[in-house]
Design a protein around this motif. Structure first.
Motif, short mmCIF file in Angstrom:
data_model
loop_
_atom_site.label_atom_id
_atom_site.label_comp_id
_atom_site.label_asym_id
_atom_site.label_seq_id
_atom_site.Cartn_x
_atom_site.Cartn_y
_atom_site.Cartn_z
N ALA A 101 0.84 -1.21 0.00
CA ALA A 101 0.00 0.00 0.00
C ALA A 101 0.86 1.25 0.00
N ILE A 102 1.96 1.22 0.75
CA ILE A 102 2.86 2.38 0.78
C ILE A 102 3.48 2.62 -0.59
N VAL A 103 3.94 1.55 -1.22
CA VAL A 103 4.54 1.68 -2.56
C VAL A 103 3.51 2.21 -3.56
N ARG A 104 2.32 1.61 -3.51
CA ARG A 104 1.26 2.01 -4.44
C ARG A 104 0.85 3.47 -4.23
N ASN A 105 0.63 3.86 -2.97
CA ASN A 105 0.17 5.22 -2.68
C ASN A 105 1.27 6.25 -2.89
#
Length: 465
Positions: free
Chosen positions: A167-171
């Motif tokens: 989620a961190i990478v995506r966001n």
């Protein structure tokens, strides 16, 4: 047929200090036996009634677990196995299979028992072999059990950490794209030449909507209907962005809110202002999501630290039982979710701390909870109950599952070393043995009650040690 001399036995390290006359006595009591590769030497469950010295070749000891073959050990030239003085073993736990063509000296157990009275040095050597065998085999099985438990916890942790990390990478990637739009949005806002007196009311208006306390919880159908309604309004005002419609609905905007906004700005300003609002809201949402994902990772790392007690001494210390159980559950959350398990926790308030080794107790909770989850695996769901309470001078912990139960005929054996009903790769039969020994080391007790649909393990730990 081979013959053997005392000098040949002297070459075996374990027998080097034994006098020749005692070695000759051993040879006279035994007989030479030979085996071909693949030949069975003994079967599982056979009585432990011989002592075997391997002169040439090798064989392996295996057991069948869950329909699969598990190799326990391989013994080669110079090894001494089978019955040894003062051994409490009665039956063989696995079967023996010749690997390389083997020549052995086999002596009946009753003759070795005679040696206890007749030959001190021979008995001493054989007892030393037995103690080494028990120590090495137990250490190996405990290591296997720990590695298996570590593998289960690692798999669950990897899954739990992967979601927030992804989620961190995506966001972060989405946030970078969002920030790239700022120069273009700035040009649009600058072009419409809004006065500061016009900007402030818009900011207040946005914050009022975001901070509304009574936002309705929408179903998927309701949310989709509102997004379609929002999209229709945006298209009427020359804004073609379904993404904007989704963002505005997520934050709590409704069509009548946009109508109020339109009344506050000129007609040609509606589209740039909405783009500005959408970008601000999207940026805020992405930052919040990254913050939440980072917090989740931080919580998991803290749970690992609490579970392993990496920063604490290994000696006994005051331990919060509730804290240890909760840390263990966090380590196993993936398996709990995967098996669709309903958790029922009942922790007594103000439960006194127990003087114990926290890492050891966490091994107890891990094994008992893991066994309970495995028992409910075939239920397609289940309920795991964990309770703590004070019982006089003890702290009582109960872990209950609604699995199929433990059959009465094996209930008395579940704490025996190497006994397991699990399939290959799921257990070594050391888990409950480890649990039992840790609790005994803490002067506590463990009891089990089981019937179909309910198995309860009760652990009692003394408060004053």
């Amino acid at each position: 047929m081979h013959t053997i001399t005392a000098d040949q036995l002297k070459k075996i390290e374990s027998l080097q200090t034994v006098p020749e006359d005692q070695l000759q006595w051993l040879i006279d009591q035994g007989q030479i036996q030979e085996y071909e590769p693949g030949e069975r030497i003994f079967e599982a469950g056979s009585p432990l009634n011989i002592t075997m010295i391997i002169l040439e070749g090798s064989f392996r000891i295996c057991m069948v677990q869950g329909g699969s073959i598990r190799e326990l050990a391989t013994l080669g030239e110079g090894s001494i196995t089978g019955y040894l003085p003062f051994s409490r073993g009665k039956k063989l736990i696995g079967y023996g299979e010749c690997v390389r063509r083997m020549t052995t000296l086999v002596c009946p157990a009753e003759k070795v028992q005679e040696a206890i009275k007749l030959h001190y040095e021979l008995t001493e050597a054989l007892v030393h072999i037995m103690t080494n065998r028990v120590r090495d085999f137990t250490a190996l099985q405990q290591q296997n059990e720990k590695m298996m438990a570590l593998g289960k916890l690692s798999a669950g942790l990897a899954h739990e950490l992967n979601n927030p990390a992804a989620a961190i990478v995506r966001n972060t990637s989405a946030l970078k794209e969002q920030l790239k739009q700022y120069p273009h949005i700035f040009k649009q806002i600058a072009a419409i030449k809004l006065k500061m007196s016009e900007v402030d009311p818009i900011n207040v208006f946005i914050q009022d909507i975001i901070n509304r306390p009574d936002k309705p919880v929408l179903s998927m159908l309701e949310k989709s209907a509102k997004e379609d309604e929002m999209m229709d309004w945006l298209e009427d005002h020359e804004v073609n962005s379904y993404e904007m419609a989704e963002t505005l609905v997520d934050v709590g905007f409704a069509v009548n809110d946009l109508e109020k906004l339109r009344d506050q700005v000129a007609v040609d300003c509606v589209s740039p202002v909405l783009v500005w609002i959408n970008n601000t809201l999207m940026t805020d949402k992405l930052v919040s999501d990254i913050e939440e994902a980072s917090r989740r990772i931080s919580e998991l790392v803290t749970s690992v630290k609490n579970f392993t007690h990496m920063d604490m001494a290994a000696d006994k210390q005051p331990v919060d039982i509730k804290e240890g159980i909760i840390s263990t559950l966090k380590m196993m959350i993936y398996k709990i979710k995967k098996n669709n398990i309903n958790m029922v926790k009942s922790f007594a308030d103000d439960l006194p701390k127990v003087n114990a080794r926290p890492g050891d107790l966490n091994q107890v909770w891990t094994n008992l909870i893991d066994n309970a989850l495995d028992a409910m695996e075939g239920n397609n769901g289940g309920t795991l109950k964990i309770s703590t309470q004070r019982d006089g001078a003890f702290v009582q912990i109960k872990i209950t599952d609604d699995g199929p139960g433990i059959p009465e005929d094996i209930r008395s054996r579940i704490f025996d070393p190497f006994f397991t009903t699990k399939a290959m790769g799921k257990g070594t039969g050391m888990g409950l043995d480890v649990v039992n020994r840790i609790i005994q080391q803490h002067n506590g007790t463990i009891k089990v009650k089981s019937k179909p649909g309910e198995t309860e393990f009760e652990v009692c730990l003394p408060l004053d040690q």
